[in-house]
Design an enzyme around this catalytic site. Structure first.
Site, PDB file in Angstrom:
ATOM      1  N   CYS A 111       0.932  -1.258  -0.039  1.00 30.13           N
ATOM      2  CA  CYS A 111       0.036  -0.050   0.144  1.00 30.13           C
ATOM      3  C   CYS A 111       0.904   1.326  -0.003  1.00 30.13           C
ATOM      4  CB  CYS A 111      -1.032  -0.176   1.232  1.00 30.13           C
ATOM      5  SG  CYS A 111      -2.126   1.334   1.042  1.00 30.13           S
ATOM      6  N   CYS A 136      -0.072   4.173   1.661  1.00 26.23           N
ATOM      7  CA  CYS A 136      -0.571   5.154   2.618  1.00 26.23           C
ATOM      8  C   CYS A 136       0.320   5.501   3.761  1.00 26.23           C
ATOM      9  CB  CYS A 136      -1.850   4.938   3.218  1.00 26.23           C
ATOM     10  SG  CYS A 136      -1.845   3.452   4.176  1.00 26.23           S
ATOM     11  N   CYS A 178      -4.106   6.090  -0.091  1.00 24.69           N
ATOM     12  CA  CYS A 178      -3.392   4.648  -0.544  1.00 24.69           C
ATOM     13  C   CYS A 178      -3.050   4.837  -2.111  1.00 24.69           C
ATOM     14  CB  CYS A 178      -4.389   3.638  -0.297  1.00 24.69           C
ATOM     15  SG  CYS A 178      -4.738   3.638   1.318  1.00 24.69           S
ATOM     16  N   LYS A 218     -12.631  -5.178   1.831  1.00 22.91           N
ATOM     17  CA  LYS A 218     -11.921  -4.267   2.947  1.00 22.91           C
ATOM     18  C   LYS A 218     -12.847  -3.257   3.230  1.00 22.91           C
ATOM     19  CE  LYS A 218      -7.919  -1.379   4.233  1.00 22.91           C
ATOM     20  NZ  LYS A 218      -6.560  -1.288   4.044  1.00 22.91           N
ATOM     21  N   ARG A 234      -3.513   3.527  12.394  1.00 23.42           N
ATOM     22  CA  ARG A 234      -3.000   4.962  11.697  1.00 23.42           C
ATOM     23  C   ARG A 234      -1.933   5.550  12.524  1.00 23.42           C
ATOM     24  NH1 ARG A 234      -8.935   5.974   8.376  1.00 23.42           N
ATOM     25  NH2 ARG A 234      -8.877   4.102   7.369  1.00 23.42           N
ATOM     26  N   ARG A 258     -11.219   7.327   3.169  1.00 21.58           N
ATOM     27  CA  ARG A 258     -10.912   6.245   2.186  1.00 21.58           C
ATOM     28  C   ARG A 258     -12.197   5.648   1.496  1.00 21.58           C
ATOM     29  NH1 ARG A 258      -5.632   6.564   3.517  1.00 21.58           N
ATOM     30  NH2 ARG A 258      -5.027   5.434   5.713  1.00 21.58           N
ATOM     31  N   LYS A 317     -12.047  -8.182   5.778  1.00 20.28           N
ATOM     32  CA  LYS A 317     -11.653  -6.996   7.146  1.00 20.28           C
ATOM     33  C   LYS A 317     -12.483  -6.230   7.431  1.00 20.28           C
ATOM     34  CE  LYS A 317      -7.632  -3.976   7.424  1.00 20.28           C
ATOM     35  NZ  LYS A 317      -6.836  -3.121   6.633  1.00 20.28           N
ATOM     36  N   SER A 367      -6.954  -3.335  14.262  1.00 24.88           N
ATOM     37  CA  SER A 367      -6.361  -2.559  15.301  1.00 24.88           C
ATOM     38  C   SER A 367      -7.337  -2.228  16.557  1.00 24.88           C
ATOM     39  CB  SER A 367      -5.405  -1.361  14.747  1.00 24.88           C
ATOM     40  OG  SER A 367      -6.411  -0.515  13.896  1.00 24.88           O
ATOM     41  N   TYR A 410      -2.881  -9.173  16.140  1.00 27.20           N
ATOM     42  CA  TYR A 410      -2.355  -8.378  17.132  1.00 27.20           C
ATOM     43  C   TYR A 410      -2.021  -9.223  18.287  1.00 27.20           C
ATOM     44  CZ  TYR A 410      -2.683  -4.504  13.698  1.00 27.20           C
ATOM     45  OH  TYR A 410      -2.927  -4.046  12.530  1.00 27.20           O
TER      46      TYR A 410
HETATM   47  C1  PBG Z   1      -3.111   0.063   4.504  1.00 31.08           C
HETATM   48  C2  PBG Z   1      -3.716  -0.718   5.682  1.00 31.08           C
HETATM   49  C3  PBG Z   1      -4.514  -0.369   6.621  1.00 31.08           C
HETATM   50  C4  PBG Z   1      -4.641  -1.300   7.493  1.00 31.08           C
HETATM   51  C5  PBG Z   1      -4.089  -2.425   6.907  1.00 31.08           C
HETATM   52  N1  PBG Z   1      -3.602  -2.081   5.887  1.00 31.08           N
HETATM   53  C6  PBG Z   1      -5.173   1.104   7.057  1.00 31.08           C
HETATM   54  C7  PBG Z   1      -6.303   1.661   6.521  1.00 31.08           C
HETATM   55  O1  PBG Z   1      -6.487   1.060   5.378  1.00 31.08           O
HETATM   56  O2  PBG Z   1      -6.518   2.665   6.745  1.00 31.08           O
HETATM   57  C8  PBG Z   1      -5.560  -1.454   8.828  1.00 31.08           C
HETATM   58  C9  PBG Z   1      -5.226  -2.596   9.734  1.00 31.08           C
HETATM   59  C10 PBG Z   1      -5.424  -2.339  11.184  1.00 31.08           C
HETATM   60  O3  PBG Z   1      -6.462  -1.575  11.504  1.00 31.08           O
HETATM   61  O4  PBG Z   1      -5.159  -3.147  11.936  1.00 31.08           O
HETATM   62  N2  PBG Z   1      -3.847   0.527   3.753  1.00 31.08           N
END
Ligand code: PBG
Length: 322
Positions: free
Chosen positions: A116, A118, A126, A191, A201, A213, A244, A270, A309
């Protein structure tokens, strides 16, 4: 009288009829590597998770080795960000160098590179932008280059998470052309644009500088659209499908397991981790019980693997049970 309780009578009987289990080999642990020296930064919103510089990474690799976890998902955080995310596809960028280092000292660990822009763009989106618009087709070659440089560095697998249309096909084609036809693609296919990514983030320094996004990540109101995205990625050459976030997309995961024959991965993101950690720190929940129940739910809904995690704790808990 139908007596369901007959098979619930003892621990060993319950174990005998158990349909789902979680193993250490199902787990994928996310690792954040930051450019610089002698860094171990705690992420405030994610207790227990750190950013490591490469020279401090051994400490984390030792914990992974000790837990017996066999796969990691790697994120790079560069010192220098720009409009086009150049550090993402620098042959000697932070993620490429981290992959080289890990594959040298821990060759059997499966290293999956998140693909990615970002973390690497000054605006935090991204893809590349023009007057506030995130450009799709112009971003694809940059993602392809990122994937190829990660494969060259020794990545076992690439995981495109950017949600540009056609990214899986673009990456597959570039990998094949560069001689990496055996490098699998684990695609973030369903996603959703989610509030659950907030803590990530902070960890990856990747919050969008303007807007959100929603023009590329999916609208979380749509389940049938999620299946279209999954089928598109299968068609484009994905080897594994990620769904996800984990909790809020259990329905999509289940449907994907019924309607496709692909290996499936749930990403326990996260915000889900932070909620559990916060409640546990307050003594409101039993962390181990809650986490094992959630891991089991991902498996029960159809995931073969889980990005989490909690992976090192889960691995320890599974071993303690044995
Ligand atoms: C990168 C990415 C993200 C996550 C995984 N790859 C962030 C997003 O899409 O903003 C999120 C993972 C998480 O929250 O644990 N684009």
């Amino acid at each position: 009288m139908i007596r369901r309780r007959r098979l619930r009578a003892t621990d060993n009987l319950r174990a005998l009829v158990r349909e789902t289990s979680v193993s250490v080999s199902d787990l994928i642990y996310p690792v954040f590597v930051i450019e610089g020296k002698d860094i171990k930064n705690p992420i405030n919103s994610m207790p227990g998770i750190y950013q490591y510089s490469i020279d401090r990474l051994d400490e984390e690799l030792d914990r992974i080795r000790e837990a017996g976890v066999k796969a990691i998902l790697l994120f790079g955080i560069p010192e220098h960000k720009d409009e086009v995310g150049s550090e993402a596809y620098n042959e000697h960028g932070i993620i490429q160098e981290a992959i080289r280092y890990i594959k040298k000292v821990f060759p059997e660990l499966v290293v999956i590179a998140d693909i990615c822009l970002c973390e690497y763009t000054s605006h935090g989106h991204c893809g590349v932008i023009d007057h506030g618009v995130i450009l799709n087709d112009e971003t694809l070659p940059l993602l392809a280059k990122t994937a190829v440089t990660c494969a060259q560095a020794g990545a076992d697998m690439v995981a495109p998470s950017n949600m540009m249309d056609g990214h899986v096909a673009a990456i597959r084609e570039a990998l094949d052309e560069a001689g990496y036809e055996m490098t699998p693609i684990m695609a973030y296919s369903a996603k959703m644009a989610s509030g659950f990514y907030g803590p990530f983030r902070d960890a990856a320094h990747s919050a969008p500088g303007f807007g959100d996004r929603k023009t590329y990540q999916m609208d979380f109101h749509n389940a049938r659209e999620a299946m279209r995205d999954i089928f598109d990625d299968i068609e484009e050459g994905a080897d594994i499908i990620i769904v996800k976030p984990g909790f809020s997309l259990l329905d999509i995961l289940k449907t994907a397991s019924v309607e496709t024959d692909m290996p499936l991965c749930s990403y326990n993101v996260s915000g889900e981790y932070s909620m559990v950690k916060a409640a546990a720190a307050n003594g409101w929940i039993d962390e181990k019980k809650i986490v094992m129940e959630l891991m089991t739910a991902f498996k029960r809904a159809g995931a073969q693997m889980i990005i989490t995690y909690h992976a090192l704790d889960v691995a320890r808990w599974i071993r303690e049970e044995d």
